[in-house]
Scaffold this motif. Structure first.
Motif, mmCIF file in Angstrom:
data_model
loop_
_atom_site.group_PDB
_atom_site.id
_atom_site.type_symbol
_atom_site.label_atom_id
_atom_site.label_comp_id
_atom_site.label_asym_id
_atom_site.label_seq_id
_atom_site.Cartn_x
_atom_site.Cartn_y
_atom_site.Cartn_z
ATOM 1 N N ASP A 5 20.296 -3.997 -8.702
ATOM 2 C CA ASP A 5 21.150 -2.845 -8.984
ATOM 3 C C ASP A 5 21.060 -1.773 -7.902
ATOM 4 O OD1 ASP A 5 22.020 -3.829 -11.510
ATOM 5 O OD2 ASP A 5 20.111 -3.217 -12.389
ATOM 6 N N GLY A 6 20.137 -1.935 -6.954
ATOM 7 C CA GLY A 6 19.915 -0.903 -5.951
ATOM 8 C C GLY A 6 20.790 -1.043 -4.727
ATOM 9 N N HIS A 7 20.475 -0.236 -3.708
ATOM 10 C CA HIS A 7 21.213 -0.209 -2.448
ATOM 11 C C HIS A 7 20.225 -0.338 -1.293
ATOM 12 C CE1 HIS A 7 25.126 1.289 -4.143
ATOM 13 N NE2 HIS A 7 24.293 1.659 -5.111
ATOM 14 N N GLY A 8 20.649 -0.969 -0.222
ATOM 15 C CA GLY A 8 19.824 -1.040 0.970
ATOM 16 C C GLY A 8 18.688 -2.042 0.852
ATOM 17 N N ASP A 9 17.700 -1.904 1.749
ATOM 18 C CA ASP A 9 16.585 -2.835 1.825
ATOM 19 C C ASP A 9 15.634 -2.670 0.648
ATOM 20 O OD1 ASP A 9 17.687 -3.547 4.228
ATOM 21 O OD2 ASP A 9 16.172 -2.527 5.453
ATOM 22 N N LEU A 10 14.913 -3.745 0.350
ATOM 23 C CA LEU A 10 13.837 -3.687 -0.638
ATOM 24 C C LEU A 10 12.535 -3.365 0.081
ATOM 25 C CD1 LEU A 10 13.066 -5.884 -3.641
ATOM 26 C CD2 LEU A 10 11.322 -5.729 -1.877
ATOM 27 N N LEU A 11 11.785 -2.423 -0.451
ATOM 28 C CA LEU A 11 10.466 -2.095 0.066
ATOM 29 C C LEU A 11 9.406 -2.606 -0.907
ATOM 30 C CD1 LEU A 11 10.787 1.550 1.458
ATOM 31 C CD2 LEU A 11 10.911 -0.609 2.697
ATOM 32 N N HIS A 12 8.557 -3.488 -0.418
ATOM 33 C CA HIS A 12 7.411 -3.969 -1.186
ATOM 34 C C HIS A 12 6.200 -3.246 -0.618
ATOM 35 C CE1 HIS A 12 4.575 -7.570 -2.236
ATOM 36 N NE2 HIS A 12 4.349 -6.505 -3.004
ATOM 37 N N ARG A 13 5.647 -2.300 -1.392
ATOM 38 C CA ARG A 13 4.571 -1.454 -0.885
ATOM 39 C C ARG A 13 3.332 -1.611 -1.756
ATOM 40 N NH1 ARG A 13 6.283 4.441 0.887
ATOM 41 N NH2 ARG A 13 5.125 3.828 2.751
ATOM 42 N N THR A 14 2.178 -1.667 -1.094
ATOM 43 C CA THR A 14 0.901 -1.773 -1.784
ATOM 44 C C THR A 14 -0.028 -0.682 -1.276
ATOM 45 O OG1 THR A 14 1.161 -4.179 -1.912
ATOM 46 C CG2 THR A 14 -1.023 -3.284 -2.370
ATOM 47 N N TYR A 15 -0.540 0.134 -2.197
ATOM 48 C CA TYR A 15 -1.492 1.200 -1.901
ATOM 49 C C TYR A 15 -2.800 0.803 -2.577
ATOM 50 C CZ TYR A 15 3.136 3.429 -1.903
ATOM 51 O OH TYR A 15 4.474 3.711 -1.730
ATOM 52 N N SER A 16 -3.905 0.777 -1.853
ATOM 53 C CA SER A 16 -5.148 0.325 -2.471
ATOM 54 C C SER A 16 -6.350 1.089 -1.942
ATOM 55 C CB SER A 16 -5.339 -1.180 -2.236
ATOM 56 O OG SER A 16 -5.449 -1.473 -0.862
ATOM 57 N N VAL A 17 -7.377 1.145 -2.784
ATOM 58 C CA VAL A 17 -8.640 1.771 -2.410
ATOM 59 C C VAL A 17 -9.774 0.945 -3.015
ATOM 60 C CG1 VAL A 17 -8.569 3.337 -4.401
ATOM 61 C CG2 VAL A 17 -10.016 3.879 -2.429
ATOM 62 N N ARG A 18 -10.790 0.690 -2.224
ATOM 63 C CA ARG A 18 -11.998 0.046 -2.719
ATOM 64 C C ARG A 18 -12.977 1.140 -3.102
ATOM 65 N NH1 ARG A 18 -14.967 -5.291 -0.411
ATOM 66 N NH2 ARG A 18 -16.903 -5.158 -1.637
ATOM 67 N N ILE A 19 -13.436 1.111 -4.345
ATOM 68 C CA ILE A 19 -14.265 2.182 -4.892
ATOM 69 C C ILE A 19 -15.714 1.712 -4.937
ATOM 70 C CG2 ILE A 19 -14.633 3.704 -6.861
ATOM 71 C CD1 ILE A 19 -11.689 3.099 -7.656
ATOM 72 N N GLY A 20 -16.560 2.380 -4.149
ATOM 73 C CA GLY A 20 -17.975 2.025 -4.115
ATOM 74 C C GLY A 20 -18.809 2.983 -4.951
ATOM 75 N N GLY A 21 -19.883 2.471 -5.521
ATOM 76 C CA GLY A 21 -20.807 3.322 -6.271
ATOM 77 C C GLY A 21 -20.258 3.832 -7.579
ATOM 78 N N GLY A 22 -19.248 3.174 -8.114
ATOM 79 C CA GLY A 22 -18.650 3.638 -9.356
ATOM 80 C C GLY A 22 -19.483 3.317 -10.583
ATOM 81 N N GLU A 23 -19.105 3.963 -11.684
ATOM 82 C CA GLU A 23 -19.842 3.806 -12.934
ATOM 83 C C GLU A 23 -19.051 3.019 -13.975
ATOM 84 O OE1 GLU A 23 -20.338 7.838 -14.037
ATOM 85 O OE2 GLU A 23 -21.792 8.300 -12.449
ATOM 86 N N ARG A 24 -17.853 2.547 -13.609
ATOM 87 C CA ARG A 24 -17.000 1.910 -14.597
ATOM 88 C C ARG A 24 -16.558 0.524 -14.131
ATOM 89 N NH1 ARG A 24 -16.151 5.964 -18.098
ATOM 90 N NH2 ARG A 24 -16.152 8.099 -17.284
#
Length: 262
Positions: A73-92
């Motif tokens: 249903d959209g217009h133009g190019d498709l953007l496949h985006r991934t945002y990530s962070v590795r969490i060290g020393g966490g409690e959960r």
């Protein structure tokens, strides 16, 4: 599920929302610039061409109706985006962190930039069928529906009136002894105006980058840990026909990473 596109006329109401959004976008730009200037966490950005493997999974018929804005249903190019962070020393654990994220999205979305207002469902969880209106100080407001949910993820689809057409998923993963938080989106601009903001002015794309990388940092704090190795943002751009059919197939394009830092 077969869908008719006759329900998407450019009504006066929808045009008014778009115009009002554009009038507000300088405020969003100012907030984005301020957060960007004061960020100290390294962000690794990767931009590369996409192929048909970057298309989102089809949505189950039971979560679809005429209000859902699919990629086609959209217009133009498709953007496949991934945002990530590795969490060290966490409690959960991944499950515990996801439970916190699902309970109150306003606890980790960037304050002053994004406010989740529930319009359907019960507070405290992300249940399939729940709906939200996400308020932002720029032309990126929009309604969404929860279309997938599990112990380590929940997924949203955009609804009619959103400036994007597609899906976004939030999930937690095991990363050795650490936890990884990931935001992954598959979307095209929802109409010609948002297409202009993405591919010509580029401001909408950068606002999203700041918003979701900031959410990654907040998720790390909720987990009781810290980012390990900075943030990673990968963008894959897929050219599609007007009906959403990809013009590049898997194997047609070599994938080359070009990591950088911002």
């Amino acid at each position: 599920m077969l869908r008719s596109h006759a329900h998407r006329p450019a009504t006066g109401s929808r045009r008014s929302r778009r115009v009002g959004a554009v009038v507000r976008w300088p405020v969003g730009v100012g907030i984005v610039a301020w957060r960007y200037l004061w960020r100290t966490t390294v962000t690794h950005r990767i931009e590369e061409p996409g192929d048909d493997s970057d298309l989102p999974k089809p949505l189950p018929a039971e979560v679809c109706d005429d209000r859902v804005q699919h990629v086609e249903d959209g217009h133009g190019d498709l953007l496949h985006r991934t945002y990530s962070v590795r969490i060290g020393g966490g409690e959960r654990t991944p499950e515990q962190l996801l439970m916190l994220l699902a309970a109150d999205p306003n606890a980790w979305s960037p304050s002053g930039m994004a406010v989740f207002r529930r319009t359907r469902g019960t507070d405290g969880a992300m249940t399939v069928g729940d709906e939200f209106l996400i308020r932002l100080p720029g032309p990126w407001d929009g309604p969404v529906r929860v279309v997938g949910s599990g112990p380590r993820h929940f997924r949203l689809a955009t609804l009619d009136g959103h400036l994007e057409a597609g899906q976004i998923e939030f999930r937690t993963e095991e990363a050795g002894e650490d936890v990884r938080f990931v935001v992954e989106s598959w979307a095209r601009p929802g109409d010609r105006l948002s297409h202009l903001l993405y591919d010509q002015v580029l401001i909408a794309k950068e606002v999203q980058l700041v918003m979701w990388t900031h959410a990654c940092l907040r998720a790390a704090r909720l987990a009781g840990g810290r980012p390990r190795g900075g943030l990673t943002v990968r963008t894959r751009r897929l050219r599609v026909d007007g009906d959403g059919t990809p013009t590049t197939r898997s194997g047609d394009t070599d994938r080359t990473d070009s990591p950088g830092q911002v």
